[in-house]
Design an enzyme around this catalytic site. Structure first.
Site, PDB file in Angstrom:
ATOM      1  N   PHE A 147      32.286  46.681  45.885  1.00 27.49           N
ATOM      2  CA  PHE A 147      33.316  45.653  45.980  1.00 27.49           C
ATOM      3  C   PHE A 147      34.388  46.185  46.930  1.00 27.49           C
ATOM      4  O   PHE A 147      34.785  47.343  46.835  1.00 27.49           O
ATOM      5  CB  PHE A 147      33.908  45.365  44.597  1.00 27.49           C
ATOM      6  CG  PHE A 147      34.858  44.211  44.587  1.00 27.49           C
ATOM      7  CD1 PHE A 147      34.391  42.919  44.725  1.00 27.49           C
ATOM      8  CD2 PHE A 147      36.219  44.409  44.454  1.00 27.49           C
ATOM      9  CE1 PHE A 147      35.268  41.842  44.728  1.00 27.49           C
ATOM     10  CE2 PHE A 147      37.103  43.341  44.453  1.00 27.49           C
ATOM     11  CZ  PHE A 147      36.629  42.050  44.586  1.00 27.49           C
ATOM     12  N   ASP A 216      32.378  52.486  38.550  1.00 25.81           N
ATOM     13  CA  ASP A 216      33.074  51.217  38.385  1.00 25.81           C
ATOM     14  C   ASP A 216      32.193  50.340  37.484  1.00 25.81           C
ATOM     15  O   ASP A 216      31.077  49.984  37.846  1.00 25.81           O
ATOM     16  CB  ASP A 216      33.277  50.555  39.751  1.00 25.81           C
ATOM     17  CG  ASP A 216      34.029  49.242  39.673  1.00 25.81           C
ATOM     18  OD1 ASP A 216      33.887  48.523  38.663  1.00 25.81           O
ATOM     19  OD2 ASP A 216      34.750  48.906  40.634  1.00 25.81           O
ATOM     20  N   TYR A 241      38.597  41.317  32.147  1.00 27.92           N
ATOM     21  CA  TYR A 241      38.666  39.856  32.165  1.00 27.92           C
ATOM     22  C   TYR A 241      37.320  39.201  32.428  1.00 27.92           C
ATOM     23  O   TYR A 241      37.228  37.974  32.474  1.00 27.92           O
ATOM     24  CB  TYR A 241      39.697  39.366  33.192  1.00 27.92           C
ATOM     25  CG  TYR A 241      39.613  39.984  34.563  1.00 27.92           C
ATOM     26  CD1 TYR A 241      38.676  39.560  35.495  1.00 27.92           C
ATOM     27  CD2 TYR A 241      40.491  40.995  34.930  1.00 27.92           C
ATOM     28  CE1 TYR A 241      38.601  40.127  36.751  1.00 27.92           C
ATOM     29  CE2 TYR A 241      40.439  41.562  36.186  1.00 27.92           C
ATOM     30  CZ  TYR A 241      39.497  41.129  37.099  1.00 27.92           C
ATOM     31  OH  TYR A 241      39.435  41.699  38.345  1.00 27.92           O
ATOM     32  N   LYS A 242      36.264  39.978  32.590  1.00 26.18           N
ATOM     33  CA  LYS A 242      34.930  39.407  32.797  1.00 26.18           C
ATOM     34  C   LYS A 242      34.213  39.318  31.448  1.00 26.18           C
ATOM     35  O   LYS A 242      34.539  38.484  30.621  1.00 26.18           O
ATOM     36  CB  LYS A 242      34.165  40.237  33.817  1.00 26.18           C
ATOM     37  CG  LYS A 242      34.760  40.177  35.235  1.00 26.18           C
ATOM     38  CD  LYS A 242      33.915  40.952  36.220  1.00 26.18           C
ATOM     39  CE  LYS A 242      34.356  40.753  37.651  1.00 26.18           C
ATOM     40  NZ  LYS A 242      35.694  41.319  37.957  1.00 26.18           N
ATOM     41  N   ARG A 390      26.121  32.695  42.797  1.00 31.50           N
ATOM     42  CA  ARG A 390      26.116  33.648  41.678  1.00 31.50           C
ATOM     43  C   ARG A 390      26.241  32.897  40.349  1.00 31.50           C
ATOM     44  O   ARG A 390      27.093  32.023  40.194  1.00 31.50           O
ATOM     45  CB  ARG A 390      27.291  34.633  41.778  1.00 31.50           C
ATOM     46  CG  ARG A 390      27.229  35.602  42.912  1.00 31.50           C
ATOM     47  CD  ARG A 390      28.186  36.774  42.692  1.00 31.50           C
ATOM     48  NE  ARG A 390      29.447  36.376  42.057  1.00 31.50           N
ATOM     49  CZ  ARG A 390      30.322  37.217  41.543  1.00 31.50           C
ATOM     50  NH1 ARG A 390      30.075  38.518  41.559  1.00 31.50           N
ATOM     51  NH2 ARG A 390      31.452  36.793  41.008  1.00 31.50           N
TER      52      ARG A 390
END
Length: 429
Positions: A147, A216, A241-242, A390
């Site tokens: 990312f 990560d 938050y995922k 996605r």
């Protein structure tokens, strides 16, 4: 990471043509949902008839959060005010909530502290790791598919520490690491393709060369077993938050292996990580243990919202989540194969379970327009440039019926594309 907005004028899945009761795969989906041991967990979330497959960007709202936040605001802040730092347990929240996350990533208590953003924690981990590396190290390896922010932070950390950054494909790290490598920063799951990288193997290879492993976990924590302690990971960071459903901008976390905590020298020594924070000593002395991963005053409202969100995990094992995740993504891929026109879509997510996270990424011509139409029809995923759709599957609340409906609507949207459009090579199979 950006989310695709929902169109308030969406056509809901129930309005789609070809009623679900008439589709063979839909009948099978109902059978799978009836046998799903996690099906009841869905009631712990605030959901509607939208097929929400973007939990790998922002998790759904757990029902426990609004009442808890109202209590924090009205009583703990509104009435107790400053007393809540001690009487309501605000001061200990970063470590207490870290201990709640720990079993989900395979860590013992006292190894995770919650606070700050993912980017800030990546910076702490990389610079702290370089400071613990052996003399003579000249480089930091960075996942070449990472990312973007991780790469930005790594390059900044390298400039500050006098090292070079070398991008390496995760599968090549074992071959590329040398005695000059201080550490490698690697994504456990590739955000774009959903590919699961080999955390045990890469960590072992780094250790064999004398380097540290920094992982990560943003796209794996809460979706699959991680095994931080079992695999000897040195440092790790992740967002909440995922798949942990902590809410937009909820604080990230930092993991430091217990045997390294005494040596961990944070590049951001704040008053909250001081051994005696209220002494207001101008000289810095780090606290013992994971507390030295703190920086400044914690974001209490977000922290306590996250703590309430984690109640959704009560009685749920990460192994059960992984089993359902693989079943959901398998089923979605099967349905896409059945419903999508040949040549219009191709999976870039591995079929091999040992290499798959909890999302399915599909290449498609005009993918941005396809996702916009999916959202209009009540199927919410997201789009990544230039051509990737996605779909994130959160086993705590995603059903097999939703996976089937999403694939059906996707097939309808793809069939509506003009015939002259360039086609993606192959199919989802």
């Amino acid at each position: 990471m950006s989310e695709s907005p929902e169109d308030p004028g969406s056509v809901r899945p129930a309005q789609a043509s070809a009623a679900a009761e008439d589709r063979e795969h839909a009948l099978h989906a109902r059978e799978l949902d009836a046998a799903d041991p996690l099906a009841a967990i869905r009631d712990r979330f605030t959901l509607d008839d939208t097929v929400y497959l973007d939990g790998n960007s922002l998790g759904a709202l757990p029902r426990a959060v609004p009442d808890r936040l109202a209590e924090v605001v009205a009583r703990e802040w509104g009435e107790l005010r400053i007393r809540s730092w001690s009487e309501s347990g605000w001061w200990a929240a970063p470590e207490r909530i870290g201990d709640r996350i720990a079993p989900l990533v395979g860590a013992a208590p006292g190894r995770i502290v919650v606070g700050d953003s993912t980017s800030v924690n990546v910076f702490k981990a990389v610079v702290g790791g370089v400071r613990m590396a052996g003399k003579g190290c000249t480089e930091i390896l960075v996942d070449a598919t990472t990312f973007p922010t991780d790469g930005y932070i790594a390059r900044s950390a390298a400039r500050m520490t006098g090292l070079a950054v070398r991008p390496v494909e995760p599968a090549r790290i074992a071959d590329e690491v040398t005695e000059r490598t201080a550490l490698a920063l690697v994504n456990h799951v590739d955000y774009r393709t959903g590919r699961l990288n080999d955390l045990p193997g890469i960590t072992a290879a780094l250790h064999s060369a004398g380097a540290l492993a920094v992982w990560d976990l943003c796209h794996s924590a809460g979706a699959l077993p991680v095994g931080l302690d079992a695999h000897g990971v040195d440092l790790a960071v992740g967002c909440t938050y995922k798949y942990l459903n902590g809410g937009p901008g909820s604080p990230a976390y930092l993991y430091v292996r217990e045997s390294l905590q005494e040596r961990f020298d944070s590049p951001l020594p704040g008053w909250n990580s001081h051994a005696e924070p209220f002494a207001m000593d101008p000289g810095y002395a780090p606290a013992e243990g994971i507390v030295r991963g703190r920086v400044g005053t914690p974001d209490i409202l977000s922290l306590l919202a996250l703590e309430a969100a984690l109640d959704a995990w009560d009685g749920v094992s990460i192994e059960a989540v992984r089993t359902k995740s693989l079943a959901l993504t398998d089923y979605f891929l099967d349905c896409v194969n059945a419903y999508a026109p040949p040549g219009r879509v191709r999976s870039v997510t591995p079929y091999d379970h040992s290499r798959r996270g909890s999302q399915v990424s599909l290449e498609s011509a005009r993918a941005g327009e396809v996702m916009t139409e999916l959202i209009r029809r009540g199927v919410v995923g997201d789009f990544r440039e230039p051509d990737v759709l996605r779909f994130g599957f959160t086993p705590l609340y995603t059903s097999f019926a939703e996976a089937e409906r999403a694939a059906w609507v996707l097939g309808e949207v793809l069939r509506a594309l003009p015939e002259e459009e360039p086609e993606a090579a192959g199919t989802a199979g």
